[in-house]
Write a protein that holds these residues in place. Structure first.
Motif, PDB file in Angstrom:
ATOM      1  N   ALA A  78       7.034  -1.407   7.269  1.00 12.58           N
ATOM      2  CA  ALA A  78       6.860  -0.056   6.746  1.00 12.58           C
ATOM      3  C   ALA A  78       8.201   0.430   6.230  1.00 12.58           C
ATOM      4  O   ALA A  78       9.246   0.107   6.783  1.00 12.58           O
ATOM      5  CB  ALA A  78       6.348   0.880   7.831  1.00 12.58           C
ATOM      6  N   MET A  79       8.156   1.160   5.153  1.00 14.09           N
ATOM      7  CA  MET A  79       9.377   1.742   4.625  1.00 14.09           C
ATOM      8  C   MET A  79       9.055   3.051   3.932  1.00 14.09           C
ATOM      9  O   MET A  79       7.927   3.262   3.491  1.00 14.09           O
ATOM     10  CB  MET A  79      10.077   0.783   3.672  1.00 14.09           C
ATOM     11  CG  MET A  79       9.308   0.470   2.411  1.00 14.09           C
ATOM     12  SD  MET A  79      10.134  -0.712   1.355  1.00 14.09           S
ATOM     13  CE  MET A  79      11.452   0.254   0.684  1.00 14.09           C
ATOM     14  N   ALA A  80      10.004   3.901   3.882  1.00  9.05           N
ATOM     15  CA  ALA A  80       9.851   5.166   3.178  1.00  9.05           C
ATOM     16  C   ALA A  80      10.773   5.138   1.972  1.00  9.05           C
ATOM     17  O   ALA A  80      11.958   4.841   2.107  1.00  9.05           O
ATOM     18  CB  ALA A  80      10.207   6.332   4.091  1.00  9.05           C
ATOM     19  N   VAL A  81      10.220   5.388   0.813  1.00  5.97           N
ATOM     20  CA  VAL A  81      11.037   5.435  -0.398  1.00  5.97           C
ATOM     21  C   VAL A  81      11.194   6.886  -0.813  1.00  5.97           C
ATOM     22  O   VAL A  81      10.298   7.696  -0.642  1.00  5.97           O
ATOM     23  CB  VAL A  81      10.424   4.603  -1.542  1.00  5.97           C
ATOM     24  CG1 VAL A  81      10.414   3.136  -1.184  1.00  5.97           C
ATOM     25  CG2 VAL A  81       9.023   5.072  -1.874  1.00  5.97           C
TER      26      VAL A  81
ATOM     27  N   ALA B  50       4.678   8.030  -8.533  1.00  6.70           N
ATOM     28  CA  ALA B  50       5.131   6.934  -9.403  1.00  6.70           C
ATOM     29  C   ALA B  50       6.633   6.708  -9.255  1.00  6.70           C
ATOM     30  O   ALA B  50       7.108   5.579  -9.351  1.00  6.70           O
ATOM     31  CB  ALA B  50       4.779   7.240 -10.855  1.00  6.70           C
ATOM     32  N   ALA B  51       7.383   7.768  -8.998  1.00  4.46           N
ATOM     33  CA  ALA B  51       8.820   7.621  -8.780  1.00  4.46           C
ATOM     34  C   ALA B  51       9.088   6.842  -7.497  1.00  4.46           C
ATOM     35  O   ALA B  51      10.043   6.068  -7.416  1.00  4.46           O
ATOM     36  CB  ALA B  51       9.495   8.985  -8.737  1.00  4.46           C
TER      37      ALA B  51
ATOM     38  N   THR C  95      11.087   3.417  -7.317  1.00  3.94           N
ATOM     39  CA  THR C  95      12.184   3.253  -6.371  1.00  3.94           C
ATOM     40  C   THR C  95      12.011   1.969  -5.579  1.00  3.94           C
ATOM     41  O   THR C  95      12.977   1.240  -5.350  1.00  3.94           O
ATOM     42  CB  THR C  95      12.236   4.470  -5.424  1.00  3.94           C
ATOM     43  OG1 THR C  95      12.474   5.629  -6.212  1.00  3.94           O
ATOM     44  CG2 THR C  95      13.317   4.324  -4.387  1.00  3.94           C
ATOM     45  N   LEU C  96      10.794   1.669  -5.172  1.00  2.00           N
ATOM     46  CA  LEU C  96      10.519   0.440  -4.437  1.00  2.00           C
ATOM     47  C   LEU C  96      10.907  -0.782  -5.271  1.00  2.00           C
ATOM     48  O   LEU C  96      11.551  -1.700  -4.786  1.00  2.00           O
ATOM     49  CB  LEU C  96       9.035   0.370  -4.059  1.00  2.00           C
ATOM     50  CG  LEU C  96       8.575  -0.875  -3.321  1.00  2.00           C
ATOM     51  CD1 LEU C  96       9.231  -0.969  -1.963  1.00  2.00           C
ATOM     52  CD2 LEU C  96       7.069  -0.869  -3.179  1.00  2.00           C
TER      53      LEU C  96
ATOM     54  N   VAL D 278       0.864  -1.176   0.000  1.00  2.00           N
ATOM     55  CA  VAL D 278       0.000   0.000   0.000  1.00  2.00           C
ATOM     56  C   VAL D 278       0.895   1.218   0.000  1.00  2.00           C
ATOM     57  O   VAL D 278       1.760   1.369   0.856  1.00  2.00           O
ATOM     58  CB  VAL D 278      -0.913   0.008   1.246  1.00  2.00           C
ATOM     59  CG1 VAL D 278      -1.775   1.251   1.272  1.00  2.00           C
ATOM     60  CG2 VAL D 278      -1.759  -1.261   1.289  1.00  2.00           C
ATOM     61  N   GLY D 279       0.704   2.086  -0.992  1.00  2.00           N
ATOM     62  CA  GLY D 279       1.527   3.278  -1.086  1.00  2.00           C
ATOM     63  C   GLY D 279       0.717   4.535  -0.845  1.00  2.00           C
ATOM     64  O   GLY D 279      -0.366   4.700  -1.389  1.00  2.00           O
ATOM     65  N   LEU D 280       1.237   5.377   0.000  1.00  2.00           N
ATOM     66  CA  LEU D 280       0.576   6.635   0.329  1.00  2.00           C
ATOM     67  C   LEU D 280       1.584   7.770   0.242  1.00  2.00           C
ATOM     68  O   LEU D 280       2.741   7.592   0.586  1.00  2.00           O
ATOM     69  CB  LEU D 280       0.019   6.599   1.752  1.00  2.00           C
ATOM     70  CG  LEU D 280      -0.961   5.498   2.084  1.00  2.00           C
ATOM     71  CD1 LEU D 280      -1.202   5.453   3.565  1.00  2.00           C
ATOM     72  CD2 LEU D 280      -2.264   5.725   1.353  1.00  2.00           C
ATOM     73  N   THR D 281       1.134   8.914  -0.193  1.00  2.00           N
ATOM     74  CA  THR D 281       1.998  10.085  -0.155  1.00  2.00           C
ATOM     75  C   THR D 281       1.540  10.988   0.979  1.00  2.00           C
ATOM     76  O   THR D 281       0.354  11.071   1.289  1.00  2.00           O
ATOM     77  CB  THR D 281       1.947  10.872  -1.480  1.00  2.00           C
ATOM     78  OG1 THR D 281       0.591  11.241  -1.750  1.00  2.00           O
ATOM     79  CG2 THR D 281       2.460  10.037  -2.634  1.00  2.00           C
ATOM     80  N   GLY D 282       2.479  11.617   1.621  1.00  2.00           N
ATOM     81  CA  GLY D 282       2.165  12.546   2.696  1.00  2.00           C
ATOM     82  C   GLY D 282       1.692  11.898   3.978  1.00  2.00           C
ATOM     83  O   GLY D 282       1.112  12.540   4.834  1.00  2.00           O
TER      84      GLY D 282
END
Length: 122
Positions: free
Chosen positions: A75-78, A88-89, A93-94, A48-52
């Motif tokens: 959990a990880m931060a890319v 999308a970047a 990166t993931l 699951v990807g979320l921004t902010g």
């Protein structure tokens, strides 16, 4: 015949202290439990990807807590290659395992559950 001082030179004292520290750390290491092998095999992975969203809120913790026995959670931060690049970047990166950029492919077009410009993204 040269006269020898009774005091230890600082180098010898430091060497003795380093040896004692090494032995103490080896003793602490020996007290640790042996690691257990963990086998994790599955046919399904959900990302699951979320921004902010940089920390878990109360709802996130409740949902994750309800599935601790039947799910592996991480959990990880890319970070994309360029500051301010699109989400999308981050996904690229993931997949790449290192910082990556998408070269303007910020809005993926999806049709029938597939990304139509997938070859360009690879």
């Amino acid at each position: 015949m040269p006269r020898r001082d009774r005091e230890s030179p600082p180098a010898v004292l430091l060497l003795v202290l380093a040896a004692l520290l090494f032995l103490a750390l080896r003793g602490v290491h020996a007290l640790a439990e042996d690691p257990e092998e963990v086998r994790f095999a599955t046919d399904r992975v959900v990302v699951v990807g979320l921004t902010g969203h940089d920390r878990l809120d109360a709802t996130d913790e409740q949902v994750l807590g309800a599935h601790l026995g039947d799910a592996q959670v991480g959990a990880m931060a890319v970070r994309p290659r360029y500051v301010g690049d699109c989400a999308a970047a981050g996904w690229t990166t993931l997949g790449a395992g290192r910082r990556a950029a998408v070269g303007g492919l910020c809005d993926p077009q999806v049709s029938d559950g597939r990304v139509t410009d997938w070859p360009a993204r690879q």
